[in-house]
Scaffold this motif. Sequence first.
Motif, PDB file in Angstrom:
ATOM      1  N   LEU A   9      -4.140   4.797  -5.464  1.00 44.43           N
ATOM      2  CA  LEU A   9      -4.980   4.631  -4.213  1.00 44.43           C
ATOM      3  C   LEU A   9      -6.068   5.949  -4.689  1.00 44.43           C
ATOM      4  O   LEU A   9      -6.633   6.442  -3.527  1.00 44.43           O
ATOM      5  CB  LEU A   9      -4.574   5.084  -2.642  1.00 44.43           C
ATOM      6  CG  LEU A   9      -3.325   3.876  -2.456  1.00 44.43           C
ATOM      7  CD1 LEU A   9      -2.793   3.987  -1.186  1.00 44.43           C
ATOM      8  CD2 LEU A   9      -4.159   2.712  -2.849  1.00 44.43           C
ATOM      9  N   LEU A  23      -5.301  -5.787   4.049  1.00 51.33           N
ATOM     10  CA  LEU A  23      -4.981  -4.952   2.904  1.00 51.33           C
ATOM     11  C   LEU A  23      -5.884  -3.851   2.767  1.00 51.33           C
ATOM     12  O   LEU A  23      -5.410  -2.647   2.453  1.00 51.33           O
ATOM     13  CB  LEU A  23      -4.736  -5.811   1.697  1.00 51.33           C
ATOM     14  CG  LEU A  23      -3.573  -6.586   1.345  1.00 51.33           C
ATOM     15  CD1 LEU A  23      -3.948  -7.663   0.453  1.00 51.33           C
ATOM     16  CD2 LEU A  23      -2.366  -6.098   1.255  1.00 51.33           C
ATOM     17  N   VAL A  27     -10.394   1.414  -4.558  1.00 54.73           N
ATOM     18  CA  VAL A  27      -9.579   0.054  -3.954  1.00 54.73           C
ATOM     19  C   VAL A  27     -10.350  -1.038  -3.505  1.00 54.73           C
ATOM     20  O   VAL A  27     -11.177  -0.924  -2.633  1.00 54.73           O
ATOM     21  CB  VAL A  27      -8.619   0.672  -2.923  1.00 54.73           C
ATOM     22  CG1 VAL A  27      -7.771  -0.747  -2.669  1.00 54.73           C
ATOM     23  CG2 VAL A  27      -7.667   1.922  -3.409  1.00 54.73           C
ATOM     24  N   ALA A  67      -4.412  -0.042   2.982  1.00 55.14           N
ATOM     25  CA  ALA A  67      -4.775   1.019   1.666  1.00 55.14           C
ATOM     26  C   ALA A  67      -5.470   2.347   2.233  1.00 55.14           C
ATOM     27  O   ALA A  67      -5.370   3.377   1.959  1.00 55.14           O
ATOM     28  CB  ALA A  67      -5.927   0.507   0.770  1.00 55.14           C
ATOM     29  N   VAL A 106      -6.091  -4.848  -4.557  1.00 62.29           N
ATOM     30  CA  VAL A 106      -5.048  -5.365  -3.853  1.00 62.29           C
ATOM     31  C   VAL A 106      -5.535  -6.748  -3.298  1.00 62.29           C
ATOM     32  O   VAL A 106      -6.691  -6.888  -2.832  1.00 62.29           O
ATOM     33  CB  VAL A 106      -4.884  -4.201  -2.581  1.00 62.29           C
ATOM     34  CG1 VAL A 106      -4.111  -3.359  -3.273  1.00 62.29           C
ATOM     35  CG2 VAL A 106      -5.903  -4.256  -1.719  1.00 62.29           C
ATOM     36  N   CYS A 131       0.822  -1.050  -0.040  1.00 60.65           N
ATOM     37  CA  CYS A 131      -0.104   0.013  -0.017  1.00 60.65           C
ATOM     38  C   CYS A 131       0.777   1.136  -0.017  1.00 60.65           C
ATOM     39  O   CYS A 131       0.352   2.290  -0.452  1.00 60.65           O
ATOM     40  CB  CYS A 131      -0.876  -0.201   1.059  1.00 60.65           C
ATOM     41  SG  CYS A 131      -2.123  -1.445   0.812  1.00 60.65           S
ATOM     42  N   ASP A 144     -10.333  -4.872  -2.014  1.00 55.55           N
ATOM     43  CA  ASP A 144      -9.392  -5.981  -1.616  1.00 55.55           C
ATOM     44  C   ASP A 144     -10.238  -7.152  -1.683  1.00 55.55           C
ATOM     45  O   ASP A 144     -10.982  -7.642  -0.952  1.00 55.55           O
ATOM     46  CB  ASP A 144      -9.067  -5.861  -0.064  1.00 55.55           C
ATOM     47  CG  ASP A 144      -8.325  -6.816   0.527  1.00 55.55           C
ATOM     48  OD1 ASP A 144      -7.788  -7.742  -0.031  1.00 55.55           O
ATOM     49  OD2 ASP A 144      -8.182  -6.712   1.865  1.00 55.55           O
ATOM     50  N   ARG A 169       0.526   3.989  -3.155  1.00 54.90           N
ATOM     51  CA  ARG A 169       0.310   5.265  -2.941  1.00 54.90           C
ATOM     52  C   ARG A 169       1.483   6.325  -3.602  1.00 54.90           C
ATOM     53  O   ARG A 169       1.133   7.381  -4.256  1.00 54.90           O
ATOM     54  CB  ARG A 169       0.641   5.891  -1.384  1.00 54.90           C
ATOM     55  CG  ARG A 169       0.459   7.241  -1.183  1.00 54.90           C
ATOM     56  CD  ARG A 169       0.488   7.618   0.403  1.00 54.90           C
ATOM     57  NE  ARG A 169       1.855   7.288   1.044  1.00 54.90           N
ATOM     58  CZ  ARG A 169       2.835   8.104   0.383  1.00 54.90           C
ATOM     59  NH1 ARG A 169       2.850   9.259   0.089  1.00 54.90           N
ATOM     60  NH2 ARG A 169       3.977   7.811   1.145  1.00 54.90           N
TER      61      ARG A 169
END
Length: 210
Positions: free
Chosen positions: A49, A63, A53, A67, A124, A40, A55, A44
């Motif tokens: 981001l 995660l 986002v 984030a 992610v 993460c 997960d 960035r």
Amino acid sequence: MAGPSRRTLARALETLADFADPTAALEQYLTPPEIAAHICHQARLQDDLEGWVVDLGTGTGMLAIAASLAGARQVIGLDIDPDALAVARQNAARIDEAGKHGCLEWLRGDATRPPLSLTDATVVSNPPFGAQRGNRHADREFLETTRSIANVSYTIHNEGSQEFVESFAADEGGEVTHAFRAEFPIARRFEFHTEAEETLEAEVFRIEWE
């Protein structure tokens, strides 16, 4: 605006709770805080981001929460297991910064058939490595979902997966732009574990999808 350092992220994530009663068939293992922080923090730095986002297979929310702490303002944690989502919600509640913008949403659903209509998200994910019977191609199924909803993704895979991941991405019009190795410690949680803790070698890939 500068976000938290990778070390600061990792320290915050170390406070998150693990699965209370993990399911072997779902390969429920806690994503290591250091790996989540690395992913993460890198996301960035790459400006990944800014939008949604997602997960996929969020588990304990590691995660997704990482984030959020790294600066994402629209995060969805998706998991098929309601008990895992309960842990994720509790973990988010214990970190004030993760909830201050109300950016975290938790959604129950199958990561291979997600109830989402997004097409340009950042994904992610720590998908199953395929170690359990019936899960042999689980990481491929997660990548297929990722391809359908993401323009950028960060996924964790077992060591030796680079050729497969690069080939899959190329076949789908994507490209692996970053790759790094990471240690994935696994504590003894199931009867078939023979050591108190085992460290797997993992690989993380950033993919840009067309």
